[in-house]
Design an enzyme around this catalytic site. Structure first.
Site, PDB file in Angstrom:
ATOM      1  N   SER A  56      15.391  -6.296 -40.046  1.00 54.78           N
ATOM      2  CA  SER A  56      14.204  -7.238 -39.816  1.00 54.78           C
ATOM      3  C   SER A  56      13.521  -7.737 -41.084  1.00 54.78           C
ATOM      4  O   SER A  56      13.019  -6.513 -41.445  1.00 54.78           O
ATOM      5  CB  SER A  56      13.343  -7.228 -38.350  1.00 54.78           C
ATOM      6  OG  SER A  56      12.307  -8.069 -38.999  1.00 54.78           O
TER       7      SER A  56
ATOM      8  N   HIS B 157      17.912 -10.454 -39.413  1.00 55.83           N
ATOM      9  CA  HIS B 157      17.189 -11.036 -38.338  1.00 55.83           C
ATOM     10  C   HIS B 157      15.439 -11.371 -39.080  1.00 55.83           C
ATOM     11  O   HIS B 157      15.145 -10.671 -39.888  1.00 55.83           O
ATOM     12  CB  HIS B 157      16.383  -9.698 -37.622  1.00 55.83           C
ATOM     13  CG  HIS B 157      15.539 -10.044 -36.864  1.00 55.83           C
ATOM     14  ND1 HIS B 157      16.026 -10.446 -35.134  1.00 55.83           N
ATOM     15  CD2 HIS B 157      14.426 -10.668 -36.053  1.00 55.83           C
ATOM     16  CE1 HIS B 157      14.934 -11.230 -34.367  1.00 55.83           C
ATOM     17  NE2 HIS B 157      14.278 -10.255 -35.094  1.00 55.83           N
TER      18      HIS B 157
ATOM     19  N   ASP C  27      11.940 -13.464 -38.958  1.00 53.58           N
ATOM     20  CA  ASP C  27      11.063 -14.074 -37.852  1.00 53.58           C
ATOM     21  C   ASP C  27      10.124 -15.003 -38.581  1.00 53.58           C
ATOM     22  O   ASP C  27       8.864 -14.611 -38.795  1.00 53.58           O
ATOM     23  CB  ASP C  27       9.980 -12.283 -37.691  1.00 53.58           C
ATOM     24  CG  ASP C  27      11.702 -11.359 -37.002  1.00 53.58           C
ATOM     25  OD1 ASP C  27      11.507 -11.399 -35.764  1.00 53.58           O
ATOM     26  OD2 ASP C  27      11.227  -9.971 -37.599  1.00 53.58           O
TER      27      ASP C  27
ATOM     28  N   MET D 204       7.655 -16.938 -37.065  1.00 52.32           N
ATOM     29  CA  MET D 204       5.801 -17.027 -36.166  1.00 52.32           C
ATOM     30  C   MET D 204       5.135 -18.089 -36.682  1.00 52.32           C
ATOM     31  O   MET D 204       4.567 -18.365 -38.054  1.00 52.32           O
ATOM     32  CB  MET D 204       5.259 -15.541 -36.418  1.00 52.32           C
ATOM     33  CG  MET D 204       6.099 -14.576 -35.927  1.00 52.32           C
ATOM     34  SD  MET D 204       4.905 -13.150 -36.050  1.00 52.32           S
ATOM     35  CE  MET D 204       6.236 -12.074 -36.140  1.00 52.32           C
TER      36      MET D 204
ATOM     37  N   HIS E  92      14.776 -15.503 -35.177  1.00 51.77           N
ATOM     38  CA  HIS E  92      13.307 -15.058 -34.485  1.00 51.77           C
ATOM     39  C   HIS E  92      12.994 -16.097 -34.358  1.00 51.77           C
ATOM     40  O   HIS E  92      12.037 -15.922 -34.908  1.00 51.77           O
ATOM     41  CB  HIS E  92      13.729 -13.565 -34.056  1.00 51.77           C
ATOM     42  CG  HIS E  92      12.600 -13.086 -33.226  1.00 51.77           C
ATOM     43  ND1 HIS E  92      12.066 -11.892 -32.803  1.00 51.77           N
ATOM     44  CD2 HIS E  92      12.057 -13.767 -31.720  1.00 51.77           C
ATOM     45  CE1 HIS E  92      11.557 -11.930 -32.012  1.00 51.77           C
ATOM     46  NE2 HIS E  92      11.584 -13.006 -30.990  1.00 51.77           N
TER      47      HIS E  92
ATOM     48  N   MET F 240       9.264 -17.264 -33.655  1.00 50.03           N
ATOM     49  CA  MET F 240       7.837 -16.843 -31.779  1.00 50.03           C
ATOM     50  C   MET F 240       7.185 -18.073 -32.323  1.00 50.03           C
ATOM     51  O   MET F 240       5.853 -18.236 -33.196  1.00 50.03           O
ATOM     52  CB  MET F 240       7.415 -15.338 -32.754  1.00 50.03           C
ATOM     53  CG  MET F 240       8.000 -14.368 -32.481  1.00 50.03           C
ATOM     54  SD  MET F 240       7.942 -13.458 -33.025  1.00 50.03           S
ATOM     55  CE  MET F 240       9.580 -13.047 -34.293  1.00 50.03           C
TER      56      MET F 240
ATOM     57  N   MET G 125      12.166  -8.336 -25.435  1.00 54.70           N
ATOM     58  CA  MET G 125      11.920  -8.054 -26.365  1.00 54.70           C
ATOM     59  C   MET G 125      10.882  -6.810 -26.035  1.00 54.70           C
ATOM     60  O   MET G 125      11.291  -6.133 -24.933  1.00 54.70           O
ATOM     61  CB  MET G 125       9.769  -8.990 -26.592  1.00 54.70           C
ATOM     62  CG  MET G 125      10.495 -10.074 -27.129  1.00 54.70           C
ATOM     63  SD  MET G 125      11.371  -9.906 -29.545  1.00 54.70           S
ATOM     64  CE  MET G 125      10.180  -8.775 -29.528  1.00 54.70           C
TER      65      MET G 125
ATOM     66  N   GLY H  72       4.633 -10.767 -32.394  1.00 55.97           N
ATOM     67  CA  GLY H  72       3.851 -10.705 -33.960  1.00 55.97           C
ATOM     68  C   GLY H  72       3.936 -10.005 -34.498  1.00 55.97           C
ATOM     69  O   GLY H  72       3.444 -10.132 -35.937  1.00 55.97           O
ATOM     70  N   PHE H  73       4.031  -8.323 -34.506  1.00 55.11           N
ATOM     71  CA  PHE H  73       4.098  -7.992 -35.399  1.00 55.11           C
ATOM     72  C   PHE H  73       4.638  -6.468 -35.838  1.00 55.11           C
ATOM     73  O   PHE H  73       5.727  -5.878 -34.619  1.00 55.11           O
ATOM     74  CB  PHE H  73       2.530  -6.986 -35.700  1.00 55.11           C
ATOM     75  CG  PHE H  73       1.490  -7.847 -35.526  1.00 55.11           C
ATOM     76  CD1 PHE H  73       1.220  -8.549 -37.181  1.00 55.11           C
ATOM     77  CD2 PHE H  73       0.975  -8.284 -34.615  1.00 55.11           C
ATOM     78  CE1 PHE H  73      -0.325  -9.015 -37.066  1.00 55.11           C
ATOM     79  CE2 PHE H  73      -0.292  -8.895 -34.287  1.00 55.11           C
ATOM     80  CZ  PHE H  73      -0.719  -9.382 -36.027  1.00 55.11           C
ATOM     81  N   GLY H  74       5.250  -6.065 -36.846  1.00 60.30           N
ATOM     82  CA  GLY H  74       6.296  -4.531 -37.016  1.00 60.30           C
ATOM     83  C   GLY H  74       5.062  -3.636 -36.622  1.00 60.30           C
ATOM     84  O   GLY H  74       4.166  -3.139 -36.971  1.00 60.30           O
ATOM     85  N   GLY H  75       6.405  -2.132 -36.719  1.00 64.03           N
ATOM     86  CA  GLY H  75       5.422  -1.263 -36.389  1.00 64.03           C
ATOM     87  C   GLY H  75       5.423  -0.890 -35.652  1.00 64.03           C
ATOM     88  O   GLY H  75       4.433   0.436 -35.461  1.00 64.03           O
TER      89      GLY H  75
ATOM     90  N   ASP I 202      14.758  -5.330 -29.978  1.00 58.81           N
ATOM     91  CA  ASP I 202      14.134  -5.987 -30.977  1.00 58.81           C
ATOM     92  C   ASP I 202      12.944  -5.603 -30.605  1.00 58.81           C
ATOM     93  O   ASP I 202      12.062  -5.467 -29.668  1.00 58.81           O
ATOM     94  CB  ASP I 202      13.465  -7.404 -30.978  1.00 58.81           C
ATOM     95  CG  ASP I 202      12.541  -7.615 -32.348  1.00 58.81           C
ATOM     96  OD1 ASP I 202      12.453  -6.601 -33.667  1.00 58.81           O
ATOM     97  OD2 ASP I 202      12.670  -9.060 -32.864  1.00 58.81           O
ATOM     98  N   GLY I 203      12.079  -4.393 -31.344  1.00 55.57           N
ATOM     99  CA  GLY I 203      10.406  -3.434 -31.554  1.00 55.57           C
ATOM    100  C   GLY I 203      10.454  -1.899 -31.064  1.00 55.57           C
ATOM    101  O   GLY I 203      11.381  -1.942 -30.567  1.00 55.57           O
ATOM    102  N   GLY I 204      10.524  -1.438 -32.417  1.00 52.88           N
ATOM    103  CA  GLY I 204      10.402  -0.018 -31.913  1.00 52.88           C
ATOM    104  C   GLY I 204      11.658   0.494 -31.862  1.00 52.88           C
ATOM    105  O   GLY I 204      11.595   1.905 -31.682  1.00 52.88           O
TER     106      GLY I 204
ATOM    107  N   GLY J 220      12.991  -3.189 -37.761  1.00 58.26           N
ATOM    108  CA  GLY J 220      12.378  -3.215 -39.306  1.00 58.26           C
ATOM    109  C   GLY J 220      11.760  -2.282 -39.925  1.00 58.26           C
ATOM    110  O   GLY J 220      12.651  -2.178 -41.406  1.00 58.26           O
ATOM    111  N   SER J 221      10.908  -1.954 -39.528  1.00 53.32           N
ATOM    112  CA  SER J 221       9.624  -0.854 -40.449  1.00 53.32           C
ATOM    113  C   SER J 221      11.485   0.906 -39.872  1.00 53.32           C
ATOM    114  O   SER J 221      11.040   1.036 -41.381  1.00 53.32           O
ATOM    115  CB  SER J 221       8.675  -0.302 -39.502  1.00 53.32           C
ATOM    116  OG  SER J 221       9.214  -0.160 -38.459  1.00 53.32           O
TER     117      SER J 221
END
Ligand code: DX5
Ligand code: ZN
Length: 215
Positions: free
Chosen positions: A7, A30, A32, A34, A63, A65, A134, A139-142, A172-174, A194-195
């Site tokens: 991402s 990916h 994002d 938003m 993606h 959002m 999800m 809304g946010f990475g990390g 997606d996420g973490g 992402g991160s």
């Protein structure tokens, strides 16, 4: 088949073309999108996606959002993005929207926020190429991976297998070296990170490591 989709939310937005060259072995990029309405954050839209399209040969996994996905999602398919994901919560007619995306030669995908159950959307699955579960609040990475989503990933895997198995199950996420195996064992096959990729000194090596850990 395991797929890793870095991402760019965690990349340098002032140097996106350069960042894309750091992940040559990614299966897709990916992106994002938003709108500061569907989620409390604002990133980029179609003009920047078109510039990304021109800057890389990697497939684009968009993606969205954003609210009113029925209205805005087709433009991303028309722009040549290989895959367009809308949120179930933001689409008035998800089956019809998926068909429209496919008619523009894009893969159609639908995302579910953590609090959104899969059951009311089981009839949409046959119109989809990918289902995104999800594993953080969008809304946010990390953010930290939500372990309580593992059961939903497993449910998604069972539902997809019941259909014949051609729908990818994305998370997606973490997603990191610490969490990817659990998500894979629950049934995910496509992983957004992402991160864990762009926070690494060697993003392409991070992609390879994640792919290996997912098995
Ligand atoms: C969050 C985005 C994600 C985000 C993931 O709403 O949809 O794609 O970039 O970031 P990490 O991998 O850092 O959790
Ligand atoms: Zn995302």
């Amino acid at each position: 088949m395991t797929a890793i989709h870095p991402s760019i939310l965690s990349a340098d937005f002032a140097n996106l073309a350069g960042e894309l060259r750091r992940i040559p072995s990614a299966d897709a990029v990916h992106v994002d999108v938003m709108d500061n309405h569907f989620v409390p954050n604002l990133t980029l839209g179609l003009p920047v996606v078109k510039a990304i399209r021109a800057a890389t040969d990697l497939p684009l996994d968009i993606h969205l959002m954003i609210d009113d996905a029925d209205r805005w999602a087709p433009g991303y398919a028309e722009a040549g993005c290989e895959s367009v994901t809308f949120h179930a919560e933001a689409a008035a007619r998800p089956r019809q929207l998926a068909r429209t995306l496919r008619s523009h030669d894009a893969h159609a995908a639908m995302a579910l926020k953590p609090a959104t159950a899969l059951d009311p959307y089981l009839d949409v699955l046959s119109e989809l190429d990918m289902l995104l579960i999800m594993t953080v609040e969008p809304g946010f990475g990390g953010q930290a991976f939500m372990e309580e989503m593992l059961a939903k990933i497993a449910q998604a895997r069972r539902a997809v297998d019941d259909l014949g198995g051609s729908v990818a199950v994305q998370v997606d996420g973490g997603i990191s070296r610490d969490t990817i195996l659990r998500a894979a064992e629950a049934g995910a096959d496509t992983f957004v990170a992402g991160s864990a990729v762009f926070g690494s000194e060697d993003p392409d090596r991070a992609v390879a490591q994640l792919r290996q850990l997912a098995g």
